[in-house]
Design an enzyme around this catalytic site. Structure first.
Site, PDB file in Angstrom:
ATOM      1  N   LYS A 112       0.933  -1.046   0.118  1.00 17.12           N
ATOM      2  CA  LYS A 112       0.277   0.147   0.071  1.00 17.12           C
ATOM      3  C   LYS A 112       0.827   1.381   0.061  1.00 17.12           C
ATOM      4  CE  LYS A 112      -3.877  -2.217   0.620  1.00 17.12           C
ATOM      5  NZ  LYS A 112      -3.541  -3.521   0.856  1.00 17.12           N
TER       6      LYS A 112
HETATM    7  C1  LIG Z   1      -4.323  -4.738   0.509  1.00 12.71           C
HETATM    8  C2  LIG Z   1      -3.656  -6.158   0.605  1.00 12.71           C
HETATM    9  C3  LIG Z   1      -3.972  -7.108  -0.489  1.00 12.71           C
HETATM   10  C4  LIG Z   1      -5.098  -6.877  -1.490  1.00 12.71           C
HETATM   11  O1  LIG Z   1      -4.997  -6.059  -2.527  1.00 12.71           O
HETATM   12  P1  LIG Z   1      -6.205  -5.390  -3.317  1.00 12.71           P
HETATM   13  O2  LIG Z   1      -5.601  -4.314  -4.264  1.00 12.71           O
HETATM   14  O3  LIG Z   1      -7.293  -5.008  -2.256  1.00 12.71           O
HETATM   15  O4  LIG Z   1      -6.724  -6.519  -4.069  1.00 12.71           O
HETATM   16  C5  LIG Z   1      -3.196  -8.197  -0.449  1.00 12.71           C
HETATM   17  N1  LIG Z   1      -2.125  -8.365   0.399  1.00 12.71           N
HETATM   18  C6  LIG Z   1      -1.901  -7.488   1.206  1.00 12.71           C
HETATM   19  C7  LIG Z   1      -0.660  -7.534   2.030  1.00 12.71           C
HETATM   20  C8  LIG Z   1      -2.744  -6.368   1.170  1.00 12.71           C
HETATM   21  O5  LIG Z   1      -2.279  -5.434   2.192  1.00 12.71           O
END
Ligand SMILES: *Cc1c(COP(=O)(O)O)cnc(C)c1O
Length: 471
Positions: A112
């Site tokens: 993120k």
């Molecule tokens: C947010 C997240 C995901 C999922 O990503 P999306 O964009 O919601 O599909 C997968 N793994 C981790 C560690 C995350 O923080």
């Protein structure tokens, strides 16, 4: 570049308008009106370029002249300065043609950060130029909130309120939000689930008076700018592995469908991507939808990969919009069915289009644990449980000549419980995470009550519209 809504009602928005709103006023998600296209020669030139240069090259056509290129480049440089790896998103090799794209070298150890660090700076800069303040709100099951708190802390033009379910996120995830010392950041534990937190946030967005008064801004992956900045690492990794001469397949641990949709965007921009593979844990609504054509809600099951414990994959709406020939009316109808009956059917033509580009595999809890253990034993590489779901899916793919890249979405140090379960012994957390365990926490515990939560936020956000009018 103009942005249109997947529900077809809202009027077209500029990049900055879409950035500041997050969600379109008709409840839809913003999409670019057209897609720029990079020629193979341009993509060949991308290969090996620094991450920052590609971030500017890929995002600039979507931003146009709304933000001057030198200012954009400066924000990009600042956004990635805190990363612990010079490549920002390096590749690790697990096996012949099997790679992990490490997206966890940012400040909060999950992918993120790659978009959020830049999103926060862009939002703050735009607000500053307009002489406005905004109230950033979000619900989190862990990683989004941590990334947002870290990215917005101390920025001058926004107050940030993150709702998380009390007692239902990991200790490290919680401490990443509650130990940040900044006057503009509020970590709010609510007595409820993640779904409750999300419902409280959505209700605030659906209240036009409140939305205007607080200048609300949403930073979940419904915000198109996040998806855009995530498309960048598809280009950097594919370039290293021989694109555009070779096409590459990507396996993406998926929850809200944001990260994998960024891959679809990269493909639309001209990057030769072979397969886009959805990897889910036992919350497998997307896999079931691809197989049966029915998108049908079930209860969320808690797993060791909590950031993928999601029922409504918001960004799937974007793919449906494209696959149905950008028919906003049809999408609006499907979303109404989903609200009313908890399911809808995808028509044959769009379903075939989706199947032509996407595969989907799910991993059980046992498979995830086995994958962490196997990859540790075979390759000496420690996977976090989300990435393990991806590697498990990669091993189920029919063999092909194209390299397969699994997106490494989090650092294993963030999920010590899952690692201990797989290897029989905990892995000591990285120093930066271990330090969090000693810091004092600050958070607010509120009941799962719309009025109380709104009152809390109104009392503490710095009256953004008033500031705007006094200017
Ligand atoms: C947010 C997240 C995901 C999922 O990503 P999306 O964009 O919601 O599909 C997968 N793994 C981790 C560690 C995350 O923080």
């Amino acid at each position: 570049m103009k942005y249109i809504s997947t529900r077809g009602e809202a009027k077209a928005a500029s990049f900055v308008e879409a950035l500041l709103a997050g969600l379109a006023p008709d409840g839809g998600l913003y999409m670019p009106q057209t897609y720029p296209r990079f020629e193979p020669a341009t993509i060949a030139n991308f290969a090996g370029a620094p991450y920052k240069d590609l971030a500017a090259a890929v995002s600039a056509p979507f931003i146009g002249d709304e933000i001057e290129l030198p200012a954009l480049e400066e924000m990009i440089a600042a956004a990635y300065r805190s990363f612990r790896h010079p490549a920002i998103a390096p590749l690790a090799q697990l096996d012949t043609n099997l790679f992990v794209l490490e997206l966890f070298h940012g400040p909060t150890f999950a992918f993120k950060d790659l978009a959020m660090q830049l999103l926060a700076r862009l939002i703050d800069k735009v607000l500053g130029a307009r002489g406005e303040r905004a109230t950033i709100i979000g619900a989190t099951s862990g990683d989004t909130g941590a990334a947002a708190v870290e990215a917005f802390a101390g920025l001058g033009h926004a107050d940030v309120f993150i709702l998380y379910p009390h007692g239902r996120i990991s200790e490290i995830q919680r401490r990443q939000m509650t130990t940040v010392r900044a006057d503009n950041v509020y970590a709010i534990a609510i007595e409820g689930t993640f779904d409750d937190a999300q419902a409280r946030i959505k209700a605030m967005f659906n209240n036009p008076a409140l939305r205007e008064r607080l200048n609300l801004c949403g930073i979940n992956s419904i915000n198109f700018a996040r998806i855009l900045f995530q498309a960048v690492y598809y280009f950097t990794s594919a370039g290293v592995l021989g694109a555009p001469a070779r096409s590459i397949s990507f396996v993406v641990p998926t929850g809200n469908f944001g990260d994998i949709f960024a891959g679809w965007i990269a493909k639309r921009l001209g990057l030769p991507i072979d397969r886009l593979v959805i990897a889910t844990n036992s919350n497998d609504i997307l896999k079931r939808a691809l197989e049966s054509g029915r998108y049908s809600l079930k209860n969320v099951q808690p797993t060791q990969s909590p950031s993928m414990d999601i029922q409504v994959s918001s960004n799937f709406e974007r793919l449906l919009f494209e696959a149905s020939g950008r028919n906003g009316e049809a999408i609006d109808h499907l979303m109404m069915q989903l609200r009313q009956s908890g399911e809808f059917s995808i028509e044959t033509a769009p379903l075939e289009k989706i199947r032509a580009e996407f595969d989907a595999y799910s991993a059980t809890e046992l498979e995830t644990t086995h994958e962490i253990k196997r990859t540790w034993q075979d390759a000496g590489y420690l996977l976090d449980p989300h990435t393990a779901v991806g590697v498990s899916a990669a091993r189920k793919l029919p063999s092909s000549k194209s390299p397969v890249v699994v997106l490494g979405t989090a650092h294993p140090g963030k999920f010590p419980g899952a690692i201990a379960q797989a290897l029989g012994a905990p892995e000591p957390p990285p120093e930066a995470l271990a330090r969090l365990l000693k810091r004092e926490e600050k958070f607010w515990l509120l009941p799962n009550d719309q009025a109380e939560i709104e009152h809390f936020i109104r009392a503490r956000s710095a009256q953004p519209t008033q500031t705007a009018h006094e200017r």
